[in-house]
Design a protein around this motif. Structure first.
Motif, PDB file in Angstrom:
ATOM      1  N   GLY A  66       0.835  -1.188   0.000  1.00  0.00           N
ATOM      2  CA  GLY A  66       0.000   0.000   0.000  1.00  0.00           C
ATOM      3  C   GLY A  66       0.869   1.237   0.000  1.00  0.00           C
ATOM      4  N   ALA A  67       0.369   2.318  -0.592  1.00  0.00           N
ATOM      5  CA  ALA A  67       1.094   3.579  -0.598  1.00  0.00           C
ATOM      6  C   ALA A  67       0.559   4.476   0.518  1.00  0.00           C
ATOM      7  CB  ALA A  67       0.949   4.272  -1.944  1.00  0.00           C
ATOM      8  N   GLY A  68       1.434   5.282   1.118  1.00  0.00           N
ATOM      9  CA  GLY A  68       1.012   6.173   2.182  1.00  0.00           C
ATOM     10  C   GLY A  68       0.758   5.426   3.478  1.00  0.00           C
ATOM     11  N   GLU A  69       0.224   6.137   4.454  1.00  0.00           N
ATOM     12  CA  GLU A  69       0.047   5.551   5.786  1.00  0.00           C
ATOM     13  C   GLU A  69      -1.214   4.705   5.900  1.00  0.00           C
ATOM     14  OE1 GLU A  69       0.258   8.442   8.825  1.00  0.00           O
ATOM     15  OE2 GLU A  69       2.254   9.167   8.267  1.00  0.00           O
ATOM     16  N   HIS A  70      -2.244   5.000   5.081  1.00  0.00           N
ATOM     17  CA  HIS A  70      -3.533   4.350   5.303  1.00  0.00           C
ATOM     18  C   HIS A  70      -4.140   3.758   4.032  1.00  0.00           C
ATOM     19  CE1 HIS A  70      -3.418   6.104   9.280  1.00  0.00           C
ATOM     20  NE2 HIS A  70      -3.259   7.317   8.742  1.00  0.00           N
ATOM     21  N   PRO A  98      10.677   4.905  -7.188  1.00  0.00           N
ATOM     22  CA  PRO A  98      11.729   5.388  -6.279  1.00  0.00           C
ATOM     23  C   PRO A  98      11.327   6.670  -5.567  1.00  0.00           C
ATOM     24  CG  PRO A  98      12.690   4.629  -8.333  1.00  0.00           C
ATOM     25  CD  PRO A  98      11.204   4.604  -8.527  1.00  0.00           C
ATOM     26  N   GLY A  99      11.664   6.727  -4.272  1.00  0.00           N
ATOM     27  CA  GLY A  99      11.353   7.896  -3.454  1.00  0.00           C
ATOM     28  C   GLY A  99       9.984   7.868  -2.817  1.00  0.00           C
ATOM     29  N   THR A 100       9.144   6.887  -3.137  1.00  0.00           N
ATOM     30  CA  THR A 100       7.791   6.813  -2.593  1.00  0.00           C
ATOM     31  C   THR A 100       7.751   5.861  -1.397  1.00  0.00           C
ATOM     32  OG1 THR A 100       6.832   7.190  -4.785  1.00  0.00           O
ATOM     33  CG2 THR A 100       5.396   6.197  -3.116  1.00  0.00           C
ATOM     34  N   PRO A 101       7.212   6.310  -0.258  1.00  0.00           N
ATOM     35  CA  PRO A 101       7.083   5.402   0.894  1.00  0.00           C
ATOM     36  C   PRO A 101       5.980   4.362   0.641  1.00  0.00           C
ATOM     37  CG  PRO A 101       7.003   7.716   1.573  1.00  0.00           C
ATOM     38  CD  PRO A 101       6.816   7.690   0.088  1.00  0.00           C
ATOM     39  N   VAL A 122       5.130  -3.341   7.272  1.00  0.00           N
ATOM     40  CA  VAL A 122       6.451  -2.744   7.463  1.00  0.00           C
ATOM     41  C   VAL A 122       6.668  -1.736   6.341  1.00  0.00           C
ATOM     42  CG1 VAL A 122       7.472  -4.703   8.689  1.00  0.00           C
ATOM     43  CG2 VAL A 122       7.516  -4.661   6.200  1.00  0.00           C
ATOM     44  N   GLY A 123       7.396  -0.687   6.633  1.00  0.00           N
ATOM     45  CA  GLY A 123       7.592   0.368   5.663  1.00  0.00           C
ATOM     46  C   GLY A 123       8.958   0.320   5.000  1.00  0.00           C
ATOM     47  N   ALA A 124       9.010   0.824   3.772  1.00  0.00           N
ATOM     48  CA  ALA A 124      10.281   0.930   3.044  1.00  0.00           C
ATOM     49  C   ALA A 124      10.122   1.946   1.932  1.00  0.00           C
ATOM     50  CB  ALA A 124      10.706  -0.418   2.474  1.00  0.00           C
ATOM     51  N   VAL A 125      11.255   2.536   1.542  1.00  0.00           N
ATOM     52  CA  VAL A 125      11.283   3.497   0.450  1.00  0.00           C
ATOM     53  C   VAL A 125      12.327   3.052  -0.565  1.00  0.00           C
ATOM     54  CG1 VAL A 125      11.663   5.904  -0.212  1.00  0.00           C
ATOM     55  CG2 VAL A 125      10.652   5.365   2.025  1.00  0.00           C
ATOM     56  N   PRO A 126      11.940   2.743  -1.808  1.00  0.00           N
ATOM     57  CA  PRO A 126      12.938   2.425  -2.840  1.00  0.00           C
ATOM     58  C   PRO A 126      13.764   3.669  -3.157  1.00  0.00           C
ATOM     59  CG  PRO A 126      10.750   2.599  -3.813  1.00  0.00           C
ATOM     60  CD  PRO A 126      10.555   2.702  -2.335  1.00  0.00           C
ATOM     61  N   LEU A 127      15.056   3.475  -3.365  1.00  0.00           N
ATOM     62  CA  LEU A 127      15.978   4.598  -3.563  1.00  0.00           C
ATOM     63  C   LEU A 127      16.126   4.941  -5.034  1.00  0.00           C
ATOM     64  CD1 LEU A 127      18.770   3.463  -1.044  1.00  0.00           C
ATOM     65  CD2 LEU A 127      16.718   4.849  -0.596  1.00  0.00           C
ATOM     66  N   THR A 128      16.445   6.181  -5.294  1.00  0.00           N
ATOM     67  CA  THR A 128      16.674   6.662  -6.646  1.00  0.00           C
ATOM     68  C   THR A 128      18.127   6.431  -7.043  1.00  0.00           C
ATOM     69  OG1 THR A 128      14.970   8.339  -6.361  1.00  0.00           O
ATOM     70  CG2 THR A 128      16.537   8.671  -8.156  1.00  0.00           C
TER      71      THR A 128
END
Length: 642
Positions: A66-70, A98-101, A122-128
């Motif tokens: 999922g994107a974002g917190e909710h 990339p860059g999106t939580p 669990v959260g993660a952000v792909p890197l650019t």
């Protein structure tokens, strides 16, 4: 109806019905599996790697994102067109921005049509990407005792219906029967394949019903050719002979295979028993005891079975009884299903009625095969063999991905995943002489074959040759870095003249004809066992995501690999054999050629798409490589010559 019109109708019919599953109602319940624990997600350049602890009873796992917190959690779609569940951790997600939580969770899968509760998120952000390829370290324990290296590609390969071995028609000016036979010879001689699984031994073109009796002369001609190669058949009992069909208007494929139940199950039993008796009489019981009898093909799809699930289960019962009436030791199994379906259905039914199941067979595309050992154990069939009698990169005919380097590296990943838990992983199919939806319209048309019309190696065939160059002793591997163990994988091996694991190849030596071809299109270097004298290390590395939207490459997924080999003899020499876009890549090399290249053009293509070994520098017990996605490199280390 002209041939092209028939093919167009078959394709339209196929596309309209291929996704329609048959009855999924059950009289039993699947277990309510706990979600995985210890779930983690780590962002890297262009990717997120999700990991978790395995769950008892799971055949696989579904990755949710999922994107974002909710935002809602949805399955991660790697665009395979088939099953999205995978058999084991980890999973590399490259469909992310990339860059999106993101938030990730994992759900346990007890059976392919259902899944359990999702894990905690669990959260993660792909890197650019910053222009520099990230580093990955792969370390091989070259002094470990090791274990036997499993070879799931050796037991079986798929093929067009084998009556085509007798076909004298031409496609692109290439005689179909001659080239299909040549393709199967090559699978046996160069890769070491032992059996062939194909459809339609009861199709109208084998003429097994002759008035009030049976005529197996066409079947004899087919199997005589196959056995002369040194291959054995997997006897898929299907499709329905016209004379026995309850509704002969129900068909599939351009060649009109009948998919209806029999008008009389007793008549079907008698046909199956007569065939098995005939095979035993012609080839001998000891020979036929080494064959497998598989009941139908993908009856859980409406396109392949016009009856109900109950009717197919009756067909299985009757078929198994007919086979076992000849000799109880003969092996019979199924459900030969699409997308890993109906495995539990067959096993629950067989347990309830005492029907024998010697092996479970099923299919999937676009993902590594699920771990159906959990289903077998759940129903008390833990000793049954597991045969994936179809598997490949896509279930879609005429898909360009079939001709791609991506598909070749995908084959490596799937075989590595299957090793040690599956008895056979049969790639579908050996040759582009394949006509379910019509004969090939041009040389490269996205066909299922590992080899083209004209007999050239596609990247998937090259991948098979790389696998065949691994040694018999598997060595432990550890990883570190961005995408290590998920995007980047390795299969490490050792070979020694004195090692007892050489015995694994003993079944390959029973070919009465030996290696009749030597070096042919797409394989350079003589005997496929090469320089296997004395010690030798072979490490197969690859870079791959399951995300088919990146099949043509993604520069941000390139990795620099340091392959560490602590304890290796520093005087040894190292070589690399690479499969990558533009290297061993038939589709790239053939760009601009006519639909059907001339014999001279085919010979030139073969020369330009060989896999060639080049020297590597071994320094401080390590070699360094830059590995794009998709690509694979076989690193071989041997004593220096001279």
């Amino acid at each position: 109806m002209q041939h092209d019109a028939k093919a167009d109708w078959a394709r339209s019919d196929w596309m309209g019905r291929i996704a329609l599953r048959s009855d999924e109602e059950r009289e039993f319940a699947f277990p309510d599996l706990d979600p995985p624990k210890e779930v983690s997600a780590v962002g890297g350049v262009g990717q997120v790697t999700i990991d978790w602890s395995p769950v008892d009873g799971a055949v696989g796992y579904l990755i949710l994102r999922g994107a974002g917190e909710h935002g809602p959690l949805e399955p991660v779609d790697h665009h395979s067109g088939d099953v999205l569940s995978i058999p084991s951790p980890p999973y590399v997600d490259t469909t992310c921005t990339p860059g999106t939580p993101y938030r990730y969770a994992v759900a346990s899968v007890p059976e392919v049509t259902t899944h359990g509760r999702p894990s905690h998120t669990v959260g993660a952000v792909p890197l650019t990407a910053d222009g520099e390829a990230p580093d990955v370290t792969v370390t091989v324990d070259v002094v470990a005792e090791g274990t036997e290296l499993q070879t799931p590609w050796v037991p079986m390969i798929g093929s067009e219906r084998l009556s085509q071995l007798l076909c004298k028609d031409r496609t692109g000016n290439h005689e179909i029967g001659v080239e299909l036979e040549e393709a199967l010879w090559r699978m046996h001689d160069e890769i070491g394949v032992r059996t062939v699984r194909a459809h339609a031994i009861f199709h109208d073109d084998t003429h097994v019903i002759d008035g009030a009796g049976y005529d197996f002369s066409v079947v004899d001609a087919i199997y005589d050719k196959l056995l002369a190669i040194g291959l054995r058949p997997v006897v898929e009992l299907g499709f329905m002979p016209r004379e026995l069909a309850s509704d002969p208007t129900k068909t599939v494929f351009e060649y009109g295979a009948i998919i209806s139940p029999p008008a009389s199950y007793q008549a079907w039993h008698d046909l199956v028993r007569a065939l098995v008796l005939h095979l035993v009489d012609r080839y001998g019981l000891e020979e036929v005891l080494t064959w497998d009898f598989e009941v139908w093909n993908e009856a859980n799809l409406e396109v392949f079975w016009s009856g109900t699930k109950a009717e197919w289960l009756q067909l299985y019962d009757v078929s198994a009884a007919a086979v076992k009436s000849v000799d109880v030791r003969l092996a019979v199994g199924g459900p030969s299903s699409a997308a890993a379906g109906w495995v539990d259905d067959l096993l629950a039914h067989a347990k309830r009625h005492g029907t024998p199941v010697d092996f479970v067979s099923t299919h999937t595309y676009g993902s590594p095969p699920l771990d159906v050992r959990a289903s077998l154990e759940r129903h008390g069939y833990g000793d049954a063999r597991i045969l994936w009698t179809e598997w490949g990169v896509t279930p879609r005919h005429f898909n360009p991905i079939n001709d791609s380097v991506f598909a070749g590296v995908f084959l490596l990943r799937g075989m590595r995943s299957a090793a040690g838990r599956i008895d056979a992983l049969s790639y579908w199919v050996a040759s582009d002489h394949f006509e379910e939806l019509g004969r090939p319209p041009r040389f490269l048309h996205g066909g299922f074959g590992l080899q083209t019309v004209g007999g050239l190696a596609k990247p998937r065939y090259h991948a098979m040759t790389l696998l065949s160059r691994l040694g018999p002793v598997e060595l432990p591997v550890s990883y570190d870095g961005d995408g290590a163990g998920s995007l980047i994988e390795a299969w490490a091996s050792r070979e020694s003249d004195s090692n007892s694991y050489r015995d694994r190849d003993r079944d390959r030596q029973d070919d009465r004809h030996g290696d009749r071809h030597g070096t042919r299109h797409g394989t350079r270097g003589g005997d496929r066992h090469g320089d296997r004298h004395g010690d030798r290390l072979a490490v197969l590395l690859w870079n791959l995501t399951l995300d088919q939207s990146k099949a043509n490459g993604a520069s941000e997924l390139t990795r620099r690999i340091r392959l560490q080999l602590p304890g290796v003899n520093p005087s040894w020499e190292a070589t690399a054999t690479t499969l990558a876009i533009g290297v061993g890549d038939l589709a790239t090399a053939a760009a601009g050629l006519p639909d059907w290249p001339t014999a001279e053009q085919l010979a030139d293509l073969a020369e330009r798409t060989w896999l060639v070994s080049t020297p590597l520098e071994l320094r401080d017990g390590a070699v360094e490589l830059t590995v794009p996605m998709p690509s694979a490199v076989l690193v071989e280390l041997t004593p220096r010559r001279g």
